[in-house]
Structures are given as structure tokens and as C-alpha cells.
Design an enzyme around this catalytic site. Structure first.
Site, short mmCIF file in Angstrom:
data_model
loop_
_atom_site.label_atom_id
_atom_site.label_comp_id
_atom_site.label_asym_id
_atom_site.label_seq_id
_atom_site.Cartn_x
_atom_site.Cartn_y
_atom_site.Cartn_z
N ARG A 37 0.82 -1.21 0.00
CA ARG A 37 0.00 0.00 0.00
C ARG A 37 0.85 1.26 0.00
NH1 ARG A 37 -4.33 -2.09 -2.11
NH2 ARG A 37 -4.87 -4.04 -1.07
N HIS A 67 7.45 -6.68 -7.36
CA HIS A 67 6.18 -6.00 -7.65
C HIS A 67 6.19 -4.64 -6.96
CE1 HIS A 67 2.00 -5.33 -8.53
NE2 HIS A 67 1.79 -6.57 -8.94
N TYR A 70 0.79 -1.31 -4.89
CA TYR A 70 -0.46 -1.07 -5.62
C TYR A 70 -0.80 0.41 -5.71
CZ TYR A 70 -1.40 -6.10 -5.06
OH TYR A 70 -1.33 -7.47 -5.10
N HIS A 107 1.58 -2.10 -12.06
CA HIS A 107 0.31 -1.82 -12.71
C HIS A 107 0.42 -0.44 -13.36
CE1 HIS A 107 -2.10 -4.60 -9.75
NE2 HIS A 107 -1.15 -5.23 -10.39
N GLU A 142 2.13 -4.63 -16.48
CA GLU A 142 1.24 -5.76 -16.28
C GLU A 142 -0.05 -5.59 -17.08
OE1 GLU A 142 -1.01 -8.12 -12.62
OE2 GLU A 142 0.78 -6.91 -12.22
N ASP A 176 -0.88 -11.40 -17.01
CA ASP A 176 -1.64 -11.97 -15.90
C ASP A 176 -2.83 -12.73 -16.48
OD1 ASP A 176 -3.78 -12.11 -13.83
OD2 ASP A 176 -2.30 -11.08 -12.59
N HIS A 179 -6.20 -11.44 -15.36
CA HIS A 179 -6.49 -10.11 -15.91
C HIS A 179 -6.87 -10.17 -17.39
CE1 HIS A 179 -3.93 -7.94 -12.60
NE2 HIS A 179 -4.95 -8.63 -12.11
N HIS A 211 1.88 -13.93 -14.57
CA HIS A 211 1.18 -14.12 -13.31
C HIS A 211 0.10 -15.16 -13.59
CE1 HIS A 211 2.23 -9.96 -11.36
NE2 HIS A 211 3.22 -10.82 -11.32
N ASP A 224 -11.30 -8.47 -12.11
CA ASP A 224 -10.02 -8.75 -11.46
C ASP A 224 -10.19 -9.40 -10.08
OD1 ASP A 224 -7.42 -8.88 -10.61
OD2 ASP A 224 -7.14 -6.73 -10.38
N HIS A 226 -8.97 -12.90 -8.41
CA HIS A 226 -8.18 -14.11 -8.60
C HIS A 226 -8.80 -15.29 -7.87
CE1 HIS A 226 -4.23 -11.69 -9.46
NE2 HIS A 226 -5.30 -11.15 -10.04
N GLU A 256 -0.42 -15.80 -7.84
CA GLU A 256 -0.99 -14.74 -6.99
C GLU A 256 -2.40 -15.16 -6.56
OE1 GLU A 256 0.81 -10.58 -8.53
OE2 GLU A 256 -0.76 -11.44 -9.78
#
Length: 276
Positions: A37, A67, A70, A107, A142, A176, A179, A211, A224, A226, A256
Site C-alpha cells: 500500500r 512488484h 499497488y 500496474h 502488467e 496476468d 487479468h 502471473h 479482477d 483471482h 498470486e
């Protein structure tokens, strides 16, 4: 041999992540460069990073797939958010040199009603500021599911970003599976066709990592969410085709899925059993 791993916690350091990966049957792994975050990043212990590098050579690891947090949004409408993204990515790329020749996935961001074209310009502009000729890390855009005002929902949007990057040799794509499926690309019924389209629009040479996630949603849902491998709308048979496809099978596959470590170990074993 299939290169497969999952996201691991950085709390105990690089070498500990490598040992955890081995305990799961993995030969790569992903990690967040800082709190997912956002926020500050832990200082890198040079000896710890060296221990991981030695472990990776000894056990024939594939590239690591870091990664970005986010909260990083290079195409935000807010200047302060774009500046955070620039500072964060520049710092992360410098720190990534502790584990050379890895991947740094992010992202692309959300344009927040500015329009996709303007968002693309902002993302490429950030990459032109932070990429350096001497870096060993490849930055990966991504593929996104297309919820809200996400940029990167189509192969064309990813290609448009890359076309505007001056040091494009340092840029690739992470596909992904959840995605692209949620984004409307039918990797279950037409995997060959999807990859042929990717090759035509972006170029398969840009595809550097996968991913690998099932989806809680039908194709084109743009949500989105998963799911564990084989428990969603994509299904085990499609994943068997994915891990064996000539365009994908040499890439690192990163799980993920909504799992704890024992579940990841089971999924890694499942994916290995599917690989020819």
C-alpha cells in the site's frame, strides 16, 4: 524445467525468501519492493542479498519478479501522486540492483477520467525519467483486467506506452492470466489466437513473465478477482495448455492466488505435474 513460484513476504529478508521458495518446490519468487500500500522501503542488507544470489545460482533459479506497490499510479490526475510514483520507482530500481537481472512489475495505473491517451503519455513520461541505460532490471507493464479507468486493459494500450519509451530495451510485459481473461481475451478457447494477437500488437519478445491465476469471473467481466488454480472459470485444462505453450513455457510463472504457503506448495506441484 518449469520456472514457477509465488509471492513471498520480505519480512525476514532476501535469503529467507529464497529458502522458503525452495521449501515450496519453487525456483523463483515474487516480492513487494515495499509495503503493497506504499510507504518507505526497508534498507537492503548487502550480505543478505549476496546470500540469495548464491542460493539462486546453486539451485538454478529463474529471474525474480518484484512488484511495485499497488498505490503507485504514474498517470494519476494528482501531481503529488505522480511524483510519489516517480520517486518510488526510481528508488526501487536503484535497490533492485542488489539482485541483478530481475524483473520489476507494476500496474500501469488509472487515468481517472483524463482519458487513456493522456494516461499513456504520463506513464511513458515517468519511464523516460526513471530508466537508466546501465540498469540490469527489466521493468514490466502488467496486463490489466479493465476495471474502472485502468490503463493497460488492451494489448494496444501496452504497445502505445512502450512505443513512447526511449530506453524500450528495458521494458517488457507481464501477462496476468486472470487479468487478460477478465479483460476479454479468451485464453481458454483460443490461447493461440490471443498470443498471436499479442505478438502482432506488442511482440512476443516483450513477454517476460506470467502471473498465473485462475479467475472467479467469466471472460470479459472486467473485475479482477483471482481464484486458485483449477477452481475458477479458466480451469486446469487451460492451464496445462498455458504452461506448455512454446511462447510461454520458458518464462517465470508467478502464482498470486488466494493461498497460504501450504496451498502455494500444492499449486506449484500441480503446475509442475501439468508441464510436459
Amino acid at each position: 524445467m518449469l520456472t514457477v513460484g509465488c509471492h513471498l513476504s520480505t519480512s525476514k529478508g532476501f535469503a529467507a525468501m529464497g529458502r522458503t521458495a525452495l521449501s515450496l518446490g519453487a525456483n523463483t519468487f515474487a516480492f513487494f519492493t515495499r509495503n503493497p500500500r506504499g510507504g518507505s522501503a526497508k534498507a537492503i542488507d548487502a550480505a543478505d542479498a549476496a546470500a540469495l544470489r548464491e542460493l539462486m545460482v546453486e539451485h538454478d533459479f529463474g529471474p525474480l519478479v518484484a512488484h511495485a506497490p499497488y498505490t503507485l499510479n504514474p498517470c494519476s490526475a494528482k501531481p503529488e501522486a505522480r511524483e510519489f510514483a516517480r520517486m518510488c520507482m526510481a528508488d526501487d530500481l536503484a535497490r533492485m540492483e542488489a539482485v541483478p537481472h530481475s524483473y520489476y512489475n507494476f500496474h500501469p495505473g488509472s487515468h481517472v477520467k483524463q482519458g487513456a491517451e493522456h494516461g499513456i503519455e504520463l506513464i511513458a513520461g515517468l519511464l523516460n525519467e526513471v530508466l537508466a541505460p546501465e540498469q540490469t532490471t527489466t521493468v514490466l507493464l502488467e496486463t490489466m483486467a479493465g476495471k474502472g479507468t485502468e490503463v493497460g486493459r488492451t494489448f494496444e494500450e501496452l504497445a502505445a506506452i512502450i512505443e513512447r519509451v526511449e530506453l524500450a530495451d528495458h521494458v517488457g510485459v507481464c501477462l496476468d492470466t486472470c487479468h487478460v481473461w477478465d479483460g476479454g481475451y479468451d485464453i481458454v478457447g483460443n490461447l493461440d489466437g490471443v498470443l498471436e494477437e499479442f505478438d502482432r500488437v506488442v511482440g512476443l519478445s516483450r513477454l517476460r513473465a506470467v502471473h498465473i491465476n485462475d479467475s472467479k469471473n467469466p471472460c470479459g467481466a472486467h473485475k479482477d478477482r483471482h481464484e486458485k488454480i483449477g477452481q475458477g472459470f479458466i480451469g486446469v485444462e487451460a492451464f496445462e495448455r498455458i504452461v506448455n505453450h512454446p511462447a510461454l513455457r520458458e518464462l517465470p510463472f508467478i502464482l498470486e492466488t488466494p493461498n497460504e504457503l501450504p496451498g502455494y506448495a500444492e499449486e506449484i506441484a500441480l503446475l509442475r505435474s501439468l508441464a510436459e
